[in-house]
Design an enzyme around this catalytic site. Structure first.
Site, mmCIF file in Angstrom:
data_model
loop_
_atom_site.group_PDB
_atom_site.id
_atom_site.type_symbol
_atom_site.label_atom_id
_atom_site.label_comp_id
_atom_site.label_asym_id
_atom_site.label_seq_id
_atom_site.Cartn_x
_atom_site.Cartn_y
_atom_site.Cartn_z
ATOM 1 N N SER A 121 0.795 -1.218 0.000
ATOM 2 C CA SER A 121 0.000 0.000 0.000
ATOM 3 C C SER A 121 0.832 1.274 0.000
ATOM 4 C CB SER A 121 -0.961 -0.050 1.184
ATOM 5 O OG SER A 121 -1.866 1.007 1.141
ATOM 6 N N HIS A 122 0.719 2.040 1.063
ATOM 7 C CA HIS A 122 1.342 3.359 1.164
ATOM 8 C C HIS A 122 2.742 3.290 1.778
ATOM 9 C CE1 HIS A 122 -0.888 1.960 4.518
ATOM 10 N NE2 HIS A 122 -0.088 2.675 5.304
ATOM 11 N N ASP A 285 -2.394 6.631 -3.043
ATOM 12 C CA ASP A 285 -1.256 5.853 -2.555
ATOM 13 C C ASP A 285 -0.786 4.875 -3.633
ATOM 14 O OD1 ASP A 285 -3.321 3.970 -2.403
ATOM 15 O OD2 ASP A 285 -2.588 3.089 -0.541
ATOM 16 N N ASP A 287 -0.944 1.674 -4.223
ATOM 17 C CA ASP A 287 -1.846 0.705 -4.855
ATOM 18 C C ASP A 287 -3.183 1.319 -5.243
ATOM 19 O OD1 ASP A 287 -2.463 0.827 -2.099
ATOM 20 O OD2 ASP A 287 -3.501 -1.104 -2.194
ATOM 21 N N ASP A 289 -5.734 2.708 -3.707
ATOM 22 C CA ASP A 289 -7.010 2.628 -3.001
ATOM 23 C C ASP A 289 -7.219 3.795 -2.040
ATOM 24 O OD1 ASP A 289 -5.077 1.676 -1.278
ATOM 25 O OD2 ASP A 289 -6.171 -0.133 -0.682
ATOM 26 N N ARG A 290 -6.138 4.494 -1.680
ATOM 27 C CA ARG A 290 -6.313 5.653 -0.796
ATOM 28 C C ARG A 290 -6.346 6.941 -1.609
ATOM 29 N NH1 ARG A 290 -3.174 4.922 4.828
ATOM 30 N NH2 ARG A 290 -3.707 2.736 5.140
ATOM 31 N N LYS A 385 -11.566 0.017 -1.567
ATOM 32 C CA LYS A 385 -11.626 1.465 -1.639
ATOM 33 C C LYS A 385 -10.974 1.882 -2.945
ATOM 34 C CE LYS A 385 -7.738 1.752 1.633
ATOM 35 N NZ LYS A 385 -7.587 0.605 2.542
HETATM 36 C C1 VG1 Z 1 -4.464 0.756 8.089
HETATM 37 C C2 VG1 Z 1 -5.667 1.666 8.212
HETATM 38 C C3 VG1 Z 1 -6.925 0.952 7.741
HETATM 39 C C4 VG1 Z 1 -6.720 0.451 6.301
HETATM 40 C C5 VG1 Z 1 -5.481 -0.407 6.235
HETATM 41 C C6 VG1 Z 1 -5.149 -0.822 4.814
HETATM 42 O O1 VG1 Z 1 -4.621 -0.373 8.935
HETATM 43 O O2 VG1 Z 1 -5.815 2.112 9.532
HETATM 44 O O3 VG1 Z 1 -8.013 1.821 7.829
HETATM 45 O O4 VG1 Z 1 -7.833 -0.287 5.880
HETATM 46 O O5 VG1 Z 1 -4.346 0.316 6.743
HETATM 47 O O6 VG1 Z 1 -5.013 0.297 3.984
HETATM 48 P P1 VG1 Z 1 -3.928 -0.486 10.374
HETATM 49 O O7 VG1 Z 1 -4.318 -1.827 10.901
HETATM 50 O O8 VG1 Z 1 -2.463 -0.304 10.169
HETATM 51 O O9 VG1 Z 1 -4.477 0.643 11.179
HETATM 52 V V1 VG1 Z 1 -4.156 0.210 2.485
HETATM 53 O O10 VG1 Z 1 -4.340 1.473 1.609
HETATM 54 O O11 VG1 Z 1 -3.079 -0.793 2.891
HETATM 55 O O12 VG1 Z 1 -4.861 -1.034 1.682
HETATM 56 CO CO CO Z 2 -3.428 1.257 -0.220
#
Ligand code: VG1
Ligand code: CO
Length: 549
Positions: A121-122, A285, A287, A289-290, A385
């Protein structure tokens, strides 16, 4: 090509492959260990199949990632294991790249069995940074907990994986290849994703708006969304070339955190300052989704973003003209969207953190829009998302309101009141001590009710236990929620995506009909109270977070 032998390669379990909030995330070097990704992928297949050789013969698996370091190598490994396990078809995003929402769209539109997303992800990319893998099910969404748990149990007993010694597939050119009975197709996912967006949004109206002098800037952060953004915003909607910046996917995301928030995208936020700045800015981000939504000198919190989209969807976005069935937000996300739902007479669901908890609600037709405070917004058009979708929502909203971002948000606050919201992260805590801190607070919750905290009365203090309204599955310990009189809240939990130490997330919300107060000033007493409750200074010598979003 002659039939290739299916090899049975002996292996031994790695004991650290339990998926977290969003799949399995680790340091890249951990994924590069001998057999590590092989074990996990074979365990996914073993957990999903019935143990028959023909389990996957008529089925399609989609593979792609955010383009980070090791993405390409991982794709080749997955192709071989999928072929050895007898999948009928493997669809690979060109270059091995597929944004998370595009993966969801492709699974759904092509009726695939599921997909493997390669992303952290990010989080930064590189050999010394992070990597990840996540399995998405037939509805296009992240595997629910029951499935990830089955996968994890499988990783603990795996003793072999299946393999074919096939040559690398050319993943940079569209085309179809064959490995034994498996057809491997490299394709360009832009078409699937764009077609879906065209079904939901009025592209003609958006084109007119972008031609009327309205100026936008989109930051792809060198992740996977650049190509989608260039195609949709510049080519289809006529934003001038250059409206999309950092649009080339890079293995190290240019050395940055591909994380669209005020901290990691601070330079981008500066581009929206000054009277000559664009009217609208957005970033996604790695991937895809954000999303972060900005106006000129104005930041829209993700909590407000989902509330505003809920408020305006039916009137300004064709795909939602029939209205919303319901909305959903994760537990830590502010209550702003609840107030919009109440005004429309629809349900607002509160779920644990992570997109996988929205899937059942959407599949059952209970909710249309979902949001998380962590810059995630989406709807039932997919089961992830979706950053670009959120940007298109905002463009639609602004095109029909003919007002600035700041004006539409302020109008919303005047109507519904304002949830002042902030998330404070305390990173790199010693995991055992962090766990003990949470457990201790859990045990003190019953005695908190009725007490006074920073001038408010505690009206509820709970270690939230979630029961899925659809399949009744249980998720204990979704987070600690302390409700205060007047509509303020403190929520805290430990992150489930981290790759180093433990991260405490502290979520603060203060609700007021006075919309012009200073965020930090308003939230300071709540932050102090939360720190004291947790004993952060005493335990870790910490009284300031590392990251505030
Ligand atoms: C974090 C965020 C959560 C989100 C997850 C994946 O998880 O708080 O809201 O769904 O990342 O986002 P955590 O358990 O670290 O709080 V992403 O853009 O990885 O798919
Ligand atoms: Co992401």
């Amino acid at each position: 090509m002659p039939e290739l032998e299916i090899k049975i390669i002996p292996t031994a379990p790695y004991r650290d492959q339990r998926p977290g909030t969003s799949g399995l995330r680790k340091k890249t070097r951990i994924f590069m260990q001998h057999g590590y990704i092989e074990n996990f992928v074979q365990s996914v297949f073993d957990a999903l199949g019935q143990g028959n050789a023909s389990d996957f013969s008529g089925k399609t698996l989609v593979v792609g990632g955010d383009g980070r370091y090791y993405n390409r190598a991982a794709v080749q490994i997955i192709i071989r294991i999928a072929a050895a396990n007898g999948f009928g078809r493997v669809l690979v995003g060109r270059g091995g790249i597929l944004s998370t929402p595009a993966m969801s769209a492709v699974i759904r539109r092509r009726n695939a069995f599921g997909g493997l997303v390669l992303s952290a992800s990010h989080n930064p990319g590189g050999i010394d940074e992070d990597f990840g893998i996540k399995y998405n099910i037939h509805n296009g969404g992240p595997a629910p907990e029951a499935v990830t748990e089955r996968i994890f149990q499988q990783t603990l007993k795996i003793d072999r994986y299946l393999w074919v010694d096939s040559p690398d597939i050319d993943i940079d050119r569209d085309g179809t290849h064959r490995i034994n009975n498996t057809e491997v197709t490299v394709f360009d996912p832009l078409a699937d994703y764009t077609a879906l967006m065209q079904e939901l949004f009025d592209f003609e109206a958006l084109r007119t708006h972008l031609r009327s002098g309205f100026r936008m800037l989109f930051n792809g952060m060198h992740g996977s969304t650049g190509p989608y953004a260039r195609y949709i915003f510049e080519q289809c909607l006529g934003a001038p070339p250059g409206a999309v910046i950092n649009g080339e996917p890079l293995e190290d995301f240019g050395g940055h955190h591909p994380d669209p928030n005020l901290v990691y995208a601070a330079d981008f936020v500066k581009l929206l300052e000054g009277s000559g700045a664009p009217d609208f800015g957005a970033a996604c981000d790695a991937d895809g989704d954000r999303n972060m939504i900005l106006g000129r000198e104005f930041f829209v919190t993700p909590c407000d973003s989902v509330a505003l989209i809920a408020e305006h969807a039916a009137s300004s976005i064709p795909g939602y003209r029939a209205g919303l069935a319901g909305v959903a937000r994760s537990l830590p996300t502010s209550t702003a969207v609840d107030r919009v739902a109440a005004s429309m007479g629809i349900q607002s669901y509160e779920t644990p953190t992570g997109w996988k908890y929205f899937g059942n609600l959407m599949d059952a037709g209970l909710c249309t829009l979902c949001g998380e405070e962590s810059f995630g917004t989406g709807s039932n058009h997919l089961r992830e998302k979706d950053g670009i979708w959120a940007v298109l929502c905002w463009l639609s909203l602004l095109a029909s309101a003919k007002k600035s971002v700041a004006e539409v948000v302020q109008a919303h606050w005047r109507k519904f009141g304002r949830s002042y919201f902030q998330r404070q992260d305390y990173e790199a805590l010693e995991p055992a001590a962090a766990g003990a801190m949470i457990e201790e607070l859990q045990s003190r919750l019953p005695s908190l009710s009725g007490q006074s905290l920073v001038g408010f009365t505690v009206s509820g203090a709970e270690d939230v236990h979630y029961t899925d309204p659809v399949d009744k599955s249980e998720t204990p310990h979704a987070g600690i929620r302390i409700l205060l009189s007047g509509g303020s809240r403190i929520v805290c939990r430990l992150s489930g995506t981290g790759t180093e130490g433990a991260t405490l997330r502290l979520y603060l919300e203060h609700y007021s009909s006075d919309i012009g107060e200073d965020l930090d000033t308003v939230l300071k007493p709540l932050a102090q109270a939360a720190r004291d409750l947790l004993g952060l200074r005493k335990r870790f010598g910490r009284d300031q977070p590392n990251v505030v979003t």
